[in-house]
Design an enzyme around this catalytic site. Structure first.
Site, PDB file in Angstrom:
ATOM      1  N   LYS A   7       5.437 -16.272  -5.695  1.00  0.00           N
ATOM      2  CA  LYS A   7       4.353 -16.193  -6.693  1.00  0.00           C
ATOM      3  C   LYS A   7       4.323 -14.802  -7.303  1.00  0.00           C
ATOM      4  O   LYS A   7       4.238 -14.646  -8.522  1.00  0.00           O
ATOM      5  CB  LYS A   7       3.025 -16.467  -6.000  1.00  0.00           C
ATOM      6  N   ASN A   8       4.435 -13.784  -6.455  1.00  0.00           N
ATOM      7  CA  ASN A   8       4.255 -12.406  -6.926  1.00  0.00           C
ATOM      8  C   ASN A   8       5.471 -11.871  -7.661  1.00  0.00           C
ATOM      9  O   ASN A   8       5.422 -10.793  -8.248  1.00  0.00           O
ATOM     10  CB  ASN A   8       3.864 -11.500  -5.764  1.00  0.00           C
ATOM     11  N   CYS A  66     -12.650  -8.434  -6.893  1.00  0.00           N
ATOM     12  CA  CYS A  66     -12.266  -9.616  -6.115  1.00  0.00           C
ATOM     13  C   CYS A  66     -12.634  -9.303  -4.661  1.00  0.00           C
ATOM     14  O   CYS A  66     -12.938  -8.172  -4.299  1.00  0.00           O
ATOM     15  CB  CYS A  66     -10.780  -9.918  -6.283  1.00  0.00           C
ATOM     16  N   ARG A  79     -10.487  -3.266  -7.430  1.00  0.00           N
ATOM     17  CA  ARG A  79      -9.121  -3.366  -7.957  1.00  0.00           C
ATOM     18  C   ARG A  79      -8.984  -2.464  -9.191  1.00  0.00           C
ATOM     19  O   ARG A  79      -8.910  -2.932 -10.315  1.00  0.00           O
ATOM     20  CB  ARG A  79      -8.780  -4.825  -8.296  1.00  0.00           C
ATOM     21  N   ASP A 131      -0.491  -8.436   2.619  1.00  0.00           N
ATOM     22  CA  ASP A 131      -0.633  -9.880   2.400  1.00  0.00           C
ATOM     23  C   ASP A 131      -0.344 -10.681   3.654  1.00  0.00           C
ATOM     24  O   ASP A 131      -0.508 -11.905   3.652  1.00  0.00           O
ATOM     25  CB  ASP A 131       0.282 -10.359   1.268  1.00  0.00           C
ATOM     26  N   ARG A 160      -3.739 -21.267  -4.498  1.00  0.00           N
ATOM     27  CA  ARG A 160      -3.322 -20.230  -5.462  1.00  0.00           C
ATOM     28  C   ARG A 160      -1.954 -19.659  -5.077  1.00  0.00           C
ATOM     29  O   ARG A 160      -1.209 -19.205  -5.920  1.00  0.00           O
ATOM     30  CB  ARG A 160      -4.340 -19.085  -5.473  1.00  0.00           C
TER      31      ARG A 160
HETATM   32  C1  EPZ Z   1      -0.009  -6.883  -5.782  1.00  0.00           C
HETATM   33  O1  EPZ Z   1      -1.313  -6.663  -6.280  1.00  0.00           O
HETATM   34  C2  EPZ Z   1       0.010  -8.303  -5.237  1.00  0.00           C
HETATM   35  N1  EPZ Z   1      -0.300  -9.254  -6.309  1.00  0.00           N
HETATM   36  C3  EPZ Z   1      -1.030  -8.441  -4.124  1.00  0.00           C
HETATM   37  O2  EPZ Z   1      -0.894  -9.757  -3.591  1.00  0.00           O
HETATM   38  C4  EPZ Z   1      -0.695  -7.447  -3.020  1.00  0.00           C
HETATM   39  O3  EPZ Z   1      -1.686  -7.524  -2.011  1.00  0.00           O
HETATM   40  C5  EPZ Z   1      -0.663  -6.029  -3.614  1.00  0.00           C
HETATM   41  O4  EPZ Z   1       0.279  -5.977  -4.705  1.00  0.00           O
HETATM   42  C6  EPZ Z   1      -0.242  -4.984  -2.581  1.00  0.00           C
HETATM   43  O5  EPZ Z   1       1.025  -5.328  -2.070  1.00  0.00           O
HETATM   44  C7  EPZ Z   1       0.673  -9.588  -7.176  1.00  0.00           C
HETATM   45  O6  EPZ Z   1       1.794  -9.103  -7.105  1.00  0.00           O
HETATM   46  C8  EPZ Z   1       0.317 -10.621  -8.208  1.00  0.00           C
HETATM   47  P1  EPZ Z   1      -1.598  -2.737  -6.048  1.00  0.00           P
HETATM   48  P2  EPZ Z   1      -1.618  -5.311  -7.134  1.00  0.00           P
HETATM   49  O7  EPZ Z   1      -1.832  -2.255  -7.426  1.00  0.00           O
HETATM   50  O8  EPZ Z   1      -0.405  -4.878  -7.840  1.00  0.00           O
HETATM   51  C9  EPZ Z   1      -4.866   0.611  -5.521  1.00  0.00           C
HETATM   52  C10 EPZ Z   1      -1.601 -11.853  -2.892  1.00  0.00           C
HETATM   53  O9  EPZ Z   1      -2.294 -12.188  -1.931  1.00  0.00           O
HETATM   54  N2  EPZ Z   1      -4.716   0.862  -6.953  1.00  0.00           N
HETATM   55  O10 EPZ Z   1      -0.254  -2.548  -5.443  1.00  0.00           O
HETATM   56  O11 EPZ Z   1      -2.837  -5.579  -7.931  1.00  0.00           O
HETATM   57  C11 EPZ Z   1      -5.448  -0.764  -5.209  1.00  0.00           C
HETATM   58  O12 EPZ Z   1      -6.867  -0.724  -5.290  1.00  0.00           O
HETATM   59  C12 EPZ Z   1      -1.990 -10.666  -3.721  1.00  0.00           C
HETATM   60  O13 EPZ Z   1      -0.546 -12.434  -3.244  1.00  0.00           O
HETATM   61  C13 EPZ Z   1      -5.326   1.986  -7.513  1.00  0.00           C
HETATM   62  O14 EPZ Z   1      -6.001   2.747  -6.836  1.00  0.00           O
HETATM   63  O15 EPZ Z   1      -1.959  -4.297  -5.986  1.00  0.00           O
HETATM   64  C14 EPZ Z   1      -4.961  -1.004  -3.814  1.00  0.00           C
HETATM   65  O16 EPZ Z   1      -5.797  -0.337  -2.897  1.00  0.00           O
HETATM   66  C15 EPZ Z   1      -3.327 -10.068  -3.288  1.00  0.00           C
HETATM   67  N3  EPZ Z   1      -5.165   2.207  -8.841  1.00  0.00           N
HETATM   68  C16 EPZ Z   1      -3.571  -0.354  -3.802  1.00  0.00           C
HETATM   69  O17 EPZ Z   1      -3.565   0.554  -4.905  1.00  0.00           O
HETATM   70  C17 EPZ Z   1      -4.411   1.394  -9.641  1.00  0.00           C
HETATM   71  O18 EPZ Z   1      -4.284   1.667 -10.852  1.00  0.00           O
HETATM   72  C18 EPZ Z   1      -2.427  -1.324  -3.982  1.00  0.00           C
HETATM   73  O19 EPZ Z   1      -2.744  -2.138  -5.099  1.00  0.00           O
HETATM   74  C19 EPZ Z   1      -3.795   0.264  -9.053  1.00  0.00           C
HETATM   75  C20 EPZ Z   1      -3.956   0.016  -7.703  1.00  0.00           C
END
Ligand code: EPZ
Length: 421
Positions: free
Chosen positions: A22-23, A117, A122, A308, A400
């Site tokens: 999915k990701n 969420c 996020r 995850d 999902r």
């Molecule tokens: C991706 O989300 C995945 N989703 C998530 O999977 C996964 O948990 C996450 O990466 C971490 O591996 C998809 O790929 C569609 P991040 P993403 O930006 O990219 C912080 C699932 O269950 N952050 O890597 O949105 C954020 O708050 C989903 O399949 C900032 O601070 O996650 C978090 O603490 C859930 N500023 C950390 O970084 C930013 O601008 C990692 O988030 C962006 C993120």
């Protein structure tokens, strides 16, 4: 709405086929906006999140054909619109990855902020920082991110935030940079296999990218991209979830179609917990005699233990004798599953961004509420071992990210059925 009723106690035995990631599929489908030529994406799992992404592209006047049964999505983004509305984006946070390709293709786009969420705040500050570094003017107002530019120019950018690298932030940067003028160097890039897969897809479209899947990604902008035909990688989190399912039921599962090289941290932790894992030509075999040992887990960006998989590992530790400490370094509040597992008799205490889990002899079935995708997967796993019936409500959360999870589990011996709530 539907719920899943699972009766615990059956060791899982047999073979399960892993679906596409999915990701990986989500940013790759978004990346098709970077060309007007037709693209074909294969191995796409039939999930509601994929349907949401296709619906958003259709709303953007993009021609999308989603062959669900074959796992194929065909896209031809001849003249995409540049505004992704709240009523669509709010259904899926991952739609933030439309920012990069829409800005790269149109130089002017508005994408709704997805809102919060349950797994925590996020923010998208790193996404915005990166796009500004490429020369975009980015304004957040009225719940929308409005990004525009005369042209994008290559730049050096560091993409690490308070919690380390950002997966979709890295994806947005790459998708904006492939058509920028000049060279972009992304340092502190996310190394997840899904980023590497996105880079491989973009390269097949004619992009010039080096280092996809590493911390430093170099991109040389090109004039335009052409269509491509790509098969997404298998879903490492679905594979890890079934590995944990074999462990928690004392079963013996053959997991086909997963990439073992994407699962080193998960395999390492499960073996530390006493699970036997072997590999032979593309199949991962997971067996457990039910003799489990407590382990401490700290979630980290790839290649560390994936956030995850945290809820699934927490479920396993609830029935593992001893004390395990599960620490969330990526989404510190990602513990909605803990209170629901307590309803099943789990003995867990939250301390800041850690869950202290004291193994109990057995869980006992009860109605529980799914809250987010991976929490619900953890609750299904807990139900597989709990005595009696566990009802997991709001199962749309599971759908999902897992293709037909109840069917796949039933096929390897689980007593599980999906019923209307
Ligand atoms: C991706 O989300 C995945 N989703 C998530 O999977 C996964 O948990 C996450 O990466 C971490 O591996 C998809 O790929 C569609 P991040 P993403 O930006 O990219 C912080 C699932 O269950 N952050 O890597 O949105 C954020 O708050 C989903 O399949 C900032 O601070 O996650 C978090 O603490 C859930 N500023 C950390 O970084 C930013 O601008 C990692 O988030 C962006 C993120």
């Amino acid at each position: 709405m539907e719920k899943i009723i699972v009766t615990g106690g059956n060791p899982l035995r047999g073979t399960v086929q892993i679906s596409g990631s999915k990701n990986s599929a989500l940013p790759i489908i978004a990346a098709t906006l970077l060309t007007g030529e037709p693209c074909v994406i294969r191995g796409v799992p039939n999930l509601s999140d994929i349907q949401f992404m296709c619906d958003i592209l259709k709303w953007l006047s993009v021609k999308v054909t989603h062959h669900k049964a074959d796992g194929v999505v065909e896209v031809a983004a001849k003249h995409p619109l540049g505004v992704a509305p709240y009523e669509l984006v709010r259904k899926m946070r991952a739609s933030v990855c439309l920012l990069g390709p829409l800005l790269g293709r149109l130089h002017n786009c508005k994408v709704s902020l997805p809102g919060g969420c349950v797994i925590g705040d996020r923010p998208i500050d790193q996404h915005i920082k990166g796009l500004k570094r490429l020369g975009a003017e980015v304004v957040v107002e009225n719940g929308y991110v409005h990004a525009r530019c005369h042209e994008l120019t290559g730049a050096d950018v560091f993409m690490g935030g308070r919690f380390g690298s950002t997966v979709l932030g890295t994806a947005n940067m790459i998708m904006a940079a492939v058509l920028a003028k000049g060279t972009t160097s992304i340092e502190g890039a996310a190394c997840e296999p899904e980023i590497e897969d996105l880079c491989n897809f973009l390269t097949s479209m004619g992009a010039k990218i080096k280092g996809g899947g590493s911390h430093i990604i170099e991109i040389e902008g090109v004039e335009q991209l052409h269509g491509a035909d790509h098969t997404v990688i298998p879903d490492r989190i679905e594979a890890g979830t079934f590995m944990a399912a074999a462990a928690i039921t004392g079963g013996d599962l053959e997991i086909k179609g997963a990439r073992a090289e994407h699962l080193h941290a998960v395999r390492d932790k499960l073996e530390e917990a006493g699970v036997t894992i072997t590999r032979n030509n593309g199949t991962i075999r997971v067996t457990s005699n039910g003799d489990l040992k407590p382990v401490d887990v700290i979630t980290m960006p790839y290649p560390g233990f994936p956030t995850d998989m945290q809820a699934q590992m927490s479920a396993l530790m609830t029935v593992t004798p001893g004390i395990s400490v599960i620490t969330e370094k990526v989404f510190p509040n990602r513990f909605m599953h803990i209170s629901e597992m307590a309803r099943l008799g789990a003995d867990c205490a939250l301390e800041g961004s850690s869950a202290i889990v004291k193994g109990v002899k057995h869980l006992s079935g009860a109605p529980v509420m799914a809250s987010d995708l991976r929490a619900s997967a953890g609750l299904v796993l807990a139900g597989l071992t709990a005595e009696g019936e566990t009802e997991v409500n709001r199962i749309y959360h599971v759908d999902r990210g897992y293709e037909r999870i109840d069917q796949k589990l039933r096929a390897v011996g689980a007593k599980i059925e999906r019923v209307a709530e």
